[in-house]
Design a protein around this motif. Structure first.
Motif, PDB file in Angstrom:
ATOM      1  N   ASP A 168       0.834  -1.196   0.000  1.00  0.00           N
ATOM      2  CA  ASP A 168       0.000   0.000   0.000  1.00  0.00           C
ATOM      3  C   ASP A 168       0.873   1.252   0.000  1.00  0.00           C
ATOM      4  OD1 ASP A 168      -1.989   1.906   0.311  1.00  0.00           O
ATOM      5  OD2 ASP A 168      -2.333   1.447   2.423  1.00  0.00           O
ATOM      6  N   LEU A 169       1.444   1.589  -1.165  1.00  0.00           N
ATOM      7  CA  LEU A 169       2.330   2.751  -1.226  1.00  0.00           C
ATOM      8  C   LEU A 169       1.585   4.053  -1.001  1.00  0.00           C
ATOM      9  CD1 LEU A 169       4.756   1.779  -4.118  1.00  0.00           C
ATOM     10  CD2 LEU A 169       5.195   1.771  -1.664  1.00  0.00           C
ATOM     11  N   ASP A 170       0.334   4.151  -1.479  1.00  0.00           N
ATOM     12  CA  ASP A 170      -0.440   5.371  -1.249  1.00  0.00           C
ATOM     13  C   ASP A 170      -0.598   5.632   0.247  1.00  0.00           C
ATOM     14  OD1 ASP A 170      -0.755   5.923  -3.943  1.00  0.00           O
ATOM     15  OD2 ASP A 170      -2.761   5.035  -4.057  1.00  0.00           O
ATOM     16  N   GLY A 171      -0.959   4.607   0.995  1.00  0.00           N
ATOM     17  CA  GLY A 171      -1.106   4.742   2.440  1.00  0.00           C
ATOM     18  C   GLY A 171       0.200   5.101   3.115  1.00  0.00           C
ATOM     19  N   CYS A 172       1.273   4.520   2.627  1.00  0.00           N
ATOM     20  CA  CYS A 172       2.599   4.787   3.180  1.00  0.00           C
ATOM     21  C   CYS A 172       2.978   6.258   2.980  1.00  0.00           C
ATOM     22  CB  CYS A 172       3.610   3.866   2.511  1.00  0.00           C
ATOM     23  SG  CYS A 172       5.238   3.942   3.236  1.00  0.00           S
ATOM     24  N   PHE A 173       2.780   6.765   1.780  1.00  0.00           N
ATOM     25  CA  PHE A 173       3.138   8.148   1.509  1.00  0.00           C
ATOM     26  C   PHE A 173       2.208   9.131   2.223  1.00  0.00           C
ATOM     27  CE2 PHE A 173       5.741   6.260  -1.805  1.00  0.00           C
ATOM     28  CZ  PHE A 173       6.907   6.981  -1.630  1.00  0.00           C
ATOM     29  N   LYS A 174       0.964   8.760   2.453  1.00  0.00           N
ATOM     30  CA  LYS A 174       0.063   9.595   3.245  1.00  0.00           C
ATOM     31  C   LYS A 174       0.576   9.693   4.681  1.00  0.00           C
ATOM     32  CE  LYS A 174      -4.082   8.867   0.524  1.00  0.00           C
ATOM     33  NZ  LYS A 174      -5.375   8.182   0.410  1.00  0.00           N
ATOM     34  N   GLU A 175       1.072   8.591   5.211  1.00  0.00           N
ATOM     35  CA  GLU A 175       1.663   8.597   6.550  1.00  0.00           C
ATOM     36  C   GLU A 175       2.893   9.488   6.590  1.00  0.00           C
ATOM     37  OE1 GLU A 175       0.949   6.856   9.771  1.00  0.00           O
ATOM     38  OE2 GLU A 175      -0.919   7.211   8.689  1.00  0.00           O
ATOM     39  N   PHE A 176       3.754   9.374   5.589  1.00  0.00           N
ATOM     40  CA  PHE A 176       4.936  10.240   5.529  1.00  0.00           C
ATOM     41  C   PHE A 176       4.515  11.701   5.550  1.00  0.00           C
ATOM     42  CE2 PHE A 176       7.752   7.023   2.999  1.00  0.00           C
ATOM     43  CZ  PHE A 176       7.935   6.278   4.147  1.00  0.00           C
ATOM     44  N   ALA A 177       3.538  12.055   4.712  1.00  0.00           N
ATOM     45  CA  ALA A 177       3.070  13.442   4.622  1.00  0.00           C
ATOM     46  C   ALA A 177       2.504  13.921   5.951  1.00  0.00           C
ATOM     47  CB  ALA A 177       2.030  13.570   3.518  1.00  0.00           C
ATOM     48  N   ALA A 178       1.801  13.051   6.660  1.00  0.00           N
ATOM     49  CA  ALA A 178       1.215  13.430   7.945  1.00  0.00           C
ATOM     50  C   ALA A 178       2.279  13.656   9.015  1.00  0.00           C
ATOM     51  CB  ALA A 178       0.239  12.355   8.406  1.00  0.00           C
ATOM     52  N   CYS A 179       3.430  13.050   8.851  1.00  0.00           N
ATOM     53  CA  CYS A 179       4.480  13.137   9.863  1.00  0.00           C
ATOM     54  C   CYS A 179       5.518  14.212   9.561  1.00  0.00           C
ATOM     55  CB  CYS A 179       5.180  11.789  10.002  1.00  0.00           C
ATOM     56  SG  CYS A 179       4.084  10.505  10.625  1.00  0.00           S
ATOM     57  N   LEU A 180       5.667  14.585   8.295  1.00  0.00           N
ATOM     58  CA  LEU A 180       6.691  15.560   7.920  1.00  0.00           C
ATOM     59  C   LEU A 180       6.306  16.975   8.314  1.00  0.00           C
ATOM     60  CD1 LEU A 180       7.841  14.449   4.359  1.00  0.00           C
ATOM     61  CD2 LEU A 180       9.233  14.519   6.443  1.00  0.00           C
ATOM     62  N   SER A 181       7.309  17.733   8.756  1.00  0.00           N
ATOM     63  CA  SER A 181       7.114  19.150   9.025  1.00  0.00           C
ATOM     64  C   SER A 181       7.073  19.904   7.694  1.00  0.00           C
ATOM     65  CB  SER A 181       8.268  19.684   9.874  1.00  0.00           C
ATOM     66  OG  SER A 181       9.495  19.560   9.184  1.00  0.00           O
ATOM     67  N   GLU A 182       6.677  21.164   7.755  1.00  0.00           N
ATOM     68  CA  GLU A 182       6.690  21.980   6.553  1.00  0.00           C
ATOM     69  C   GLU A 182       8.111  22.012   6.003  1.00  0.00           C
ATOM     70  OE1 GLU A 182       5.647  26.527   5.155  1.00  0.00           O
ATOM     71  OE2 GLU A 182       4.851  25.775   7.055  1.00  0.00           O
ATOM     72  N   ASN A 183       8.261  21.821   4.735  1.00  0.00           N
ATOM     73  CA  ASN A 183       9.564  21.744   4.061  1.00  0.00           C
ATOM     74  C   ASN A 183      10.383  20.518   4.463  1.00  0.00           C
ATOM     75  OD1 ASN A 183       9.172  24.209   2.610  1.00  0.00           O
ATOM     76  ND2 ASN A 183       9.697  25.319   4.467  1.00  0.00           N
ATOM     77  N   GLY A 184       9.750  19.537   5.116  1.00  0.00           N
ATOM     78  CA  GLY A 184      10.438  18.298   5.448  1.00  0.00           C
ATOM     79  C   GLY A 184      10.722  17.493   4.181  1.00  0.00           C
ATOM     80  N   VAL A 185      11.668  16.569   4.278  1.00  0.00           N
ATOM     81  CA  VAL A 185      12.053  15.769   3.117  1.00  0.00           C
ATOM     82  C   VAL A 185      12.012  14.286   3.444  1.00  0.00           C
ATOM     83  CG1 VAL A 185      13.519  17.578   2.128  1.00  0.00           C
ATOM     84  CG2 VAL A 185      14.518  15.893   3.660  1.00  0.00           C
ATOM     85  N   ILE A 186      11.822  13.498   2.394  1.00  0.00           N
ATOM     86  CA  ILE A 186      11.887  12.036   2.483  1.00  0.00           C
ATOM     87  C   ILE A 186      13.087  11.599   1.661  1.00  0.00           C
ATOM     88  CG2 ILE A 186      10.720   9.851   2.033  1.00  0.00           C
ATOM     89  CD1 ILE A 186       8.099  11.424   1.920  1.00  0.00           C
ATOM     90  N   ALA A 187      13.945  10.796   2.246  1.00  0.00           N
ATOM     91  CA  ALA A 187      15.072  10.210   1.529  1.00  0.00           C
ATOM     92  C   ALA A 187      14.779   8.723   1.360  1.00  0.00           C
ATOM     93  CB  ALA A 187      16.378  10.417   2.294  1.00  0.00           C
ATOM     94  N   LEU A 188      14.712   8.280   0.131  1.00  0.00           N
ATOM     95  CA  LEU A 188      14.366   6.887  -0.186  1.00  0.00           C
ATOM     96  C   LEU A 188      15.518   6.192  -0.901  1.00  0.00           C
ATOM     97  CD1 LEU A 188      10.854   7.587  -1.749  1.00  0.00           C
ATOM     98  CD2 LEU A 188      11.317   6.861   0.585  1.00  0.00           C
TER      99      LEU A 188
END
Length: 76
Positions: A55-75
């Protein structure tokens, strides 16, 4: 990661007065918001994990909910 791998990471993170990680959690990546405050993370590092998540959509929604403004994801 297995719980024993997380325990080893916790031990290494605090060895010799170093701080490699703020926190190490063992759990479902799709439930990240259970472990951190909303919009509190400046960086989310996700290494060698997403290929195992259906469930990548759910995973990325979780990332978005946890990131601060201007936060980044490193994959990787």
């Amino acid at each position: 990661l297995t719980e024993s791998m997380c325990a080893q990471a916790r031990e290494a993170a605090t060895a010799e007065n170093t701080t490699l990680f703020d926190k190490v959690h063992h759990g479902d990546i799709r439930a990240l918001s259970q472990y951190v405050q909303p919009h509190s993370q400046h960086v989310i590092l996700c290494v060698n994990a997403l290929q195992f998540v259906g469930d990548l959509d759910g995973c990325f929604k979780e990332f978005a909910a946890c990131l601060s403004e201007n936060g980044v994801i490193a994959l990787t």
